[in-house]
Design a protein around this motif. Structure first.
Motif, PDB file in Angstrom:
ATOM      1  N   ARG A  10      10.432   5.213   5.348  1.00 18.36           N
ATOM      2  CA  ARG A  10      10.804   4.463   6.673  1.00 18.36           C
ATOM      3  C   ARG A  10      10.069   3.064   6.511  1.00 18.36           C
ATOM      4  O   ARG A  10      10.472   1.790   7.570  1.00 18.36           O
ATOM      5  N   LEU A  11       9.394   2.474   5.585  1.00 22.73           N
ATOM      6  CA  LEU A  11       8.766   1.258   5.571  1.00 22.73           C
ATOM      7  C   LEU A  11       9.916   0.053   3.876  1.00 22.73           C
ATOM      8  O   LEU A  11       9.488   1.439   2.990  1.00 22.73           O
ATOM      9  N   GLU A  32       9.014  -2.538   7.866  1.00 26.72           N
ATOM     10  CA  GLU A  32       9.865  -1.908   8.926  1.00 26.72           C
ATOM     11  C   GLU A  32      11.051  -1.728   8.697  1.00 26.72           C
ATOM     12  O   GLU A  32      11.955  -3.182   8.636  1.00 26.72           O
ATOM     13  N   ILE A  56      -2.654  -2.394   8.480  1.00 25.65           N
ATOM     14  CA  ILE A  56      -1.756  -2.803   9.263  1.00 25.65           C
ATOM     15  C   ILE A  56      -1.629  -3.495  10.592  1.00 25.65           C
ATOM     16  O   ILE A  56      -2.630  -3.217  11.011  1.00 25.65           O
ATOM     17  N   ARG A  74       0.822  -0.857  14.888  1.00 21.86           N
ATOM     18  CA  ARG A  74       1.719  -0.090  14.370  1.00 21.86           C
ATOM     19  C   ARG A  74       0.294   1.405  13.855  1.00 21.86           C
ATOM     20  O   ARG A  74       0.507   2.200  13.228  1.00 21.86           O
ATOM     21  N   TYR A 128       2.081   4.229   8.628  1.00 23.41           N
ATOM     22  CA  TYR A 128       2.754   3.160   7.382  1.00 23.41           C
ATOM     23  C   TYR A 128       1.319   2.904   6.396  1.00 23.41           C
ATOM     24  O   TYR A 128       2.063   3.159   5.425  1.00 23.41           O
ATOM     25  N   GLU A 152       1.541   6.280   4.264  1.00 27.41           N
ATOM     26  CA  GLU A 152       2.808   6.361   3.816  1.00 27.41           C
ATOM     27  C   GLU A 152       3.343   5.346   2.401  1.00 27.41           C
ATOM     28  O   GLU A 152       3.431   5.456   1.629  1.00 27.41           O
TER      29      GLU A 152
END
Length: 178
Positions: free
Chosen positions: A12-13, A71, A98, A102, A107, A110
């Motif tokens: 996702r990143l 993102e 972060i 979010r 995140y 990850e």
């Protein structure tokens, strides 16, 4: 290839070195008391600029530093994650921060997984630490998800001068979990 062409991707990143275009989002992050609670407190835009310049300067001096976390779906800057070891630091750190809206999306772990892989594979680090305030339960949970554990307590060098727990693990332990 320039270090500023470096890109790490997760599902996702996108992780990339910070750039001047990140400043507005970075300054907004630094003005938010929630994420800045454990990062020395809210920063005025002029101080946030110096913080961003410090991260960028570390890329030039050391060949690594925190990545900007973007993102993929939105293109939005959502934090900073990555290797960090300023002079006097207690060890080779991979840290994370972060934006508050979010939190809870996964995140931090990850992005940190990608950054730790990069630190071990590319930088050749033999261990990684995370300096975490004793009352920062969110970061402690991220460290646990990464397989890190409390190693010892210490006080960060000036200008920070705060007591932290040093979490971490060896390259060998990381590779065994991966």
């Amino acid at each position: 290839m320039s270090i500023f062409d470096l890109r790490l991707e997760t599902a996702r990143l996108l992780l990339r070195p910070p750039c001047a275009e990140d400043f507005a989002a970075f300054a907004a992050f630094c003005a938010d008391p929630l994420p800045m609670r454990h990062l020395g407190g809210v920063q005025a835009p002029s101080v946030a600029w110096r913080s961003l310049a410090t991260l960028t300067g570390s890329w030039h001096l050391l060949g690594y530093s925190m990545f900007s976390v973007i993102e993929k779906d939105s293109g939005r800057w959502v934090g900073r994650v990555g290797p960090w070891q300023p002079h006097g630091w207690p060890g080779p750190e991979v840290g994370w921060s972060i934006v508050a809206d979010r939190w809870g999306h996964g995140y931090a772990p990850e992005a940190a997984r990608a950054a730790i892989d990069w630190a071990f594979d590319t930088l050749g680090w033999e261990r990684v630490i995370h300096t975490i305030a004793p009352d920062n339960h969110n970061s402690q949970a991220v460290a646990r998800k990464l397989g890190s554990q409390v190693l010892h307590a210490t006080r960060l060098p000036p200008p920070h001068e705060v007591d932290v727990e040093v979490w971490g693990q060896s390259r060998q332990a990381w590779l065994a979990r991966r």
